[in-house]
Design a protein around this motif. Structure first.
Motif, PDB file in Angstrom:
ATOM      1  N   ALA A 162       0.851  -1.188   0.000  1.00  0.00           N
ATOM      2  CA  ALA A 162       0.000   0.000   0.000  1.00  0.00           C
ATOM      3  C   ALA A 162       0.886   1.237   0.000  1.00  0.00           C
ATOM      4  CB  ALA A 162      -0.926   0.002   1.211  1.00  0.00           C
ATOM      5  N   LEU A 163       0.516   2.217  -0.793  1.00  0.00           N
ATOM      6  CA  LEU A 163       1.342   3.397  -1.052  1.00  0.00           C
ATOM      7  C   LEU A 163       0.671   4.657  -0.525  1.00  0.00           C
ATOM      8  CD1 LEU A 163       3.671   4.858  -2.742  1.00  0.00           C
ATOM      9  CD2 LEU A 163       2.049   4.813  -4.652  1.00  0.00           C
ATOM     10  N   ASP A 164       1.475   5.521   0.112  1.00  0.00           N
ATOM     11  CA  ASP A 164       0.963   6.821   0.551  1.00  0.00           C
ATOM     12  C   ASP A 164       2.148   7.741   0.825  1.00  0.00           C
ATOM     13  OD1 ASP A 164      -0.875   8.754   1.115  1.00  0.00           O
ATOM     14  OD2 ASP A 164      -1.642   7.844   2.950  1.00  0.00           O
ATOM     15  N   GLY A 165       1.850   9.018   1.004  1.00  0.00           N
ATOM     16  CA  GLY A 165       2.870   9.999   1.340  1.00  0.00           C
ATOM     17  C   GLY A 165       2.563  10.657   2.671  1.00  0.00           C
ATOM     18  N   THR A 166       3.606  11.117   3.347  1.00  0.00           N
ATOM     19  CA  THR A 166       3.419  11.832   4.606  1.00  0.00           C
ATOM     20  C   THR A 166       4.459  12.937   4.694  1.00  0.00           C
ATOM     21  OG1 THR A 166       3.240  11.592   7.008  1.00  0.00           O
ATOM     22  CG2 THR A 166       4.944  10.299   5.931  1.00  0.00           C
ATOM     23  N   HIS A 167       4.107  14.026   5.363  1.00  0.00           N
ATOM     24  CA  HIS A 167       5.004  15.171   5.480  1.00  0.00           C
ATOM     25  C   HIS A 167       5.702  15.158   6.835  1.00  0.00           C
ATOM     26  CE1 HIS A 167       3.997  17.654   1.866  1.00  0.00           C
ATOM     27  NE2 HIS A 167       3.020  16.761   1.847  1.00  0.00           N
ATOM     28  N   ILE A 168       7.031  15.302   6.797  1.00  0.00           N
ATOM     29  CA  ILE A 168       7.857  15.397   7.997  1.00  0.00           C
ATOM     30  C   ILE A 168       8.377  16.829   8.083  1.00  0.00           C
ATOM     31  CG2 ILE A 168       9.821  14.472   9.260  1.00  0.00           C
ATOM     32  CD1 ILE A 168       7.668  12.393   8.681  1.00  0.00           C
ATOM     33  N   ALA A 169       7.990  17.550   9.129  1.00  0.00           N
ATOM     34  CA  ALA A 169       8.335  18.969   9.244  1.00  0.00           C
ATOM     35  C   ALA A 169       9.828  19.167   9.487  1.00  0.00           C
ATOM     36  CB  ALA A 169       7.537  19.606  10.376  1.00  0.00           C
ATOM     37  N   ILE A 170      10.402  20.165   8.818  1.00  0.00           N
ATOM     38  CA  ILE A 170      11.796  20.560   9.026  1.00  0.00           C
ATOM     39  C   ILE A 170      11.851  22.083   9.167  1.00  0.00           C
ATOM     40  CG2 ILE A 170      12.701  18.602   7.701  1.00  0.00           C
ATOM     41  CD1 ILE A 170      13.216  20.523   5.373  1.00  0.00           C
ATOM     42  N   VAL A 171      12.960  22.599   9.693  1.00  0.00           N
ATOM     43  CA  VAL A 171      13.129  24.046   9.757  1.00  0.00           C
ATOM     44  C   VAL A 171      13.394  24.577   8.351  1.00  0.00           C
ATOM     45  CG1 VAL A 171      13.979  24.038  12.131  1.00  0.00           C
ATOM     46  CG2 VAL A 171      15.592  23.805  10.240  1.00  0.00           C
ATOM     47  N   PRO A 172      13.051  25.832   8.056  1.00  0.00           N
ATOM     48  CA  PRO A 172      13.337  26.383   6.726  1.00  0.00           C
ATOM     49  C   PRO A 172      14.824  26.264   6.402  1.00  0.00           C
ATOM     50  CG  PRO A 172      11.881  27.845   7.946  1.00  0.00           C
ATOM     51  CD  PRO A 172      12.321  26.791   8.902  1.00  0.00           C
ATOM     52  N   ASN A 199       8.321  15.559   1.823  1.00  0.00           N
ATOM     53  CA  ASN A 199       7.205  14.677   1.473  1.00  0.00           C
ATOM     54  C   ASN A 199       7.775  13.275   1.270  1.00  0.00           C
ATOM     55  OD1 ASN A 199       4.836  13.531   0.718  1.00  0.00           O
ATOM     56  ND2 ASN A 199       4.535  14.749  -1.137  1.00  0.00           N
ATOM     57  N   VAL A 200       7.457  12.385   2.201  1.00  0.00           N
ATOM     58  CA  VAL A 200       8.077  11.060   2.237  1.00  0.00           C
ATOM     59  C   VAL A 200       7.097  10.028   1.701  1.00  0.00           C
ATOM     60  CG1 VAL A 200       9.179   9.330   3.701  1.00  0.00           C
ATOM     61  CG2 VAL A 200       9.403  11.760   4.255  1.00  0.00           C
ATOM     62  N   GLN A 201       7.524   9.290   0.692  1.00  0.00           N
ATOM     63  CA  GLN A 201       6.707   8.219   0.121  1.00  0.00           C
ATOM     64  C   GLN A 201       6.955   6.931   0.898  1.00  0.00           C
ATOM     65  OE1 GLN A 201       6.277   7.483  -4.362  1.00  0.00           O
ATOM     66  NE2 GLN A 201       7.638   5.817  -3.753  1.00  0.00           N
ATOM     67  N   VAL A 202       5.870   6.300   1.340  1.00  0.00           N
ATOM     68  CA  VAL A 202       5.953   5.086   2.153  1.00  0.00           C
ATOM     69  C   VAL A 202       5.145   3.982   1.498  1.00  0.00           C
ATOM     70  CG1 VAL A 202       5.465   4.051   4.410  1.00  0.00           C
ATOM     71  CG2 VAL A 202       6.204   6.444   4.267  1.00  0.00           C
ATOM     72  N   VAL A 203       5.723   2.792   1.417  1.00  0.00           N
ATOM     73  CA  VAL A 203       5.011   1.593   0.982  1.00  0.00           C
ATOM     74  C   VAL A 203       5.129   0.566   2.097  1.00  0.00           C
ATOM     75  CG1 VAL A 203       4.870  -0.261  -0.723  1.00  0.00           C
ATOM     76  CG2 VAL A 203       5.546   2.041  -1.441  1.00  0.00           C
ATOM     77  N   CYS A 204       4.004  -0.051   2.474  1.00  0.00           N
ATOM     78  CA  CYS A 204       4.037  -1.046   3.544  1.00  0.00           C
ATOM     79  C   CYS A 204       3.186  -2.246   3.182  1.00  0.00           C
ATOM     80  CB  CYS A 204       3.576  -0.442   4.864  1.00  0.00           C
ATOM     81  SG  CYS A 204       1.789  -0.217   4.991  1.00  0.00           S
TER      82      CYS A 204
END
Length: 362
Positions: free
Chosen positions: A158-168, A187-192
């Motif tokens: 299953a495929l999806d994306g998630t955002h990991i916050a970083i400083v500018p 924006n991190v693409q994850v498959v599980c």
């Protein structure tokens, strides 16, 4: 008068230097007197997200590849590694991590430890613990799990994306990390698989990139396309409607009539895709440094290494059956649909989806 002032400054500097030296000695004595492996398993898991056995295995795997200073007050490699795990688990500031009675390190040394250890884990263990199924045996095992739980055949992830916050980031390309919600992220693409094990990860893109763009430019998509043309036409990933319908990527049918085969197919794909949402939630629940409210204060490159490191640790935690945390649910930044996405030859993908619906959801 001037001589007295100079003498006073020199005395103050000498006292400050002696104070720093004494603090280093005190920290070393505290480290030498404490052994993190002496604490109870439950507390150890709370601090490091791994049991004693898993932490020892990790230390044995990467310790030979970490440089060790020769100075008398050097910090043991095991403490550096556990310090990094504590940071990933808690997401606390470096100074707070160093003040923990099991670490006893300065903020500078905590920073060095995080950078060195996450780089080592990312470089040495990523391919060992993050594996996409490439053999028939691996694929069939994953397919059976998805079929048992969702009645959807052929699914190998299953495929999806998630955002990991970083400083500018301090770079001319800062704008590519500013996402639609006006904070900087990757924006991190994850498959599980259905059991929440991460099979593939892509942490190279900034938050401005849509999930579909990350997928279109990924090596995983190229691999799936090549496999399809070589005869692997009975295996596919599943994604939400923000992704394009392709022969190797099944997505929901837009607005099907209630009670129709297409609606039953949509219900099955939503049920199957729930695992990747839970996977991301558990991942961020275990490793709080990935949460939006614990922004990573590192360059995009170092943030990518931390993300990769946490993915490895996530799979290790599953392997050692660490109790699942309460999942962290975050807002979908990209949204579901992306009608302006560049559509690659979609007839084949739509044909395969129609055949799948006709065979399994009539």
């Amino acid at each position: 008068m001037a001589a007295r002032l100079i003498a006073a400054v020199m005395i103050a500097e000498e006292m400050e230097r002696e104070g720093r030296q004494n603090l280093v000695i005190i920290r070393r004595r505290l480290r030498d007197s404490m052994n993190p492996f002496d604490i109870a398993e439950e507390e150890f898991i709370r601090l490091y997200r791994l049991p004693h056995e898993g932490a020892r295995r990790l230390i044995e795997a990467i310790s030979p590849h970490l440089q060790q200073p020769r100075r008398r007050t050097r910090i043991p490699k095991s403490i550096r590694i556990l310090c990094c795990l504590n940071f990933c688990a808690s997401g606390s500031y470096q100074r707070r991590i160093g003040q923990d009675y099991l670490n006893c390190m300065s903020q500078t040394e905590v920073c060095k430890s995080i950078c060195v250890v996450t780089r080592a884990i990312s470089n040495l263990l990523l391919n060992e613990w993050i594996k996409f199924p490439t053999t028939d045996r691996e694929r069939n095992r994953i397919k059976r799990r998805f079929m048992e739980k969702s009645n959807l055949p052929g699914v190998i992830g299953a495929l999806d994306g998630t955002h990991i916050a970083i400083v500018p980031p301090n770079t001319a390309r800062e704008h590519i990390y500013l996402n639609r919600k006006h904070f900087h992220s990757k924006n991190v693409q994850v498959v599980c698989d259905y059991d929440l094990r991460i099979l593939a990860l892509n942490a190279q893109h900034g938050g401005r990139s849509h999930d579909s763009h990350v997928w279109r430019t990924s090596r995983l998509r190229e691999y799936m396309r090549t496999t399809y043309w070589l005869g692997g036409s009975s295996s596919w990933l599943i994604g939400d409607s923000g992704y394009p319908q392709e022969p190797w990527l099944m997505t929901p049918v837009h607005d099907p009539p209630e009670g129709s085969p297409e609606a039953r197919y949509n219900a099955a794909i939503i049920l199957a895709r729930n695992c990747v949402e839970r996977c991301i939630g558990v991942w961020k629940g275990w490793f709080r440094c990935l949460r939006r409210d614990r922004t990573l204060h590192y360059s995009p490159e170092k943030a990518g290494q931390i993300i990769n490191c946490c993915a490895v640790l996530h799979n290790m935690a599953l392997y050692y059956r660490v109790p699942l945390p309460q999942a962290i649910l975050e807002e979908d930044i990209n949204g579901q649909r992306n009608d302006n996405f560049y559509i690659i030859p979609a007839e084949d993908g739509s044909t395969i989806r129609r055949r799948l619906i006709a065979q399994h959801f009539r």
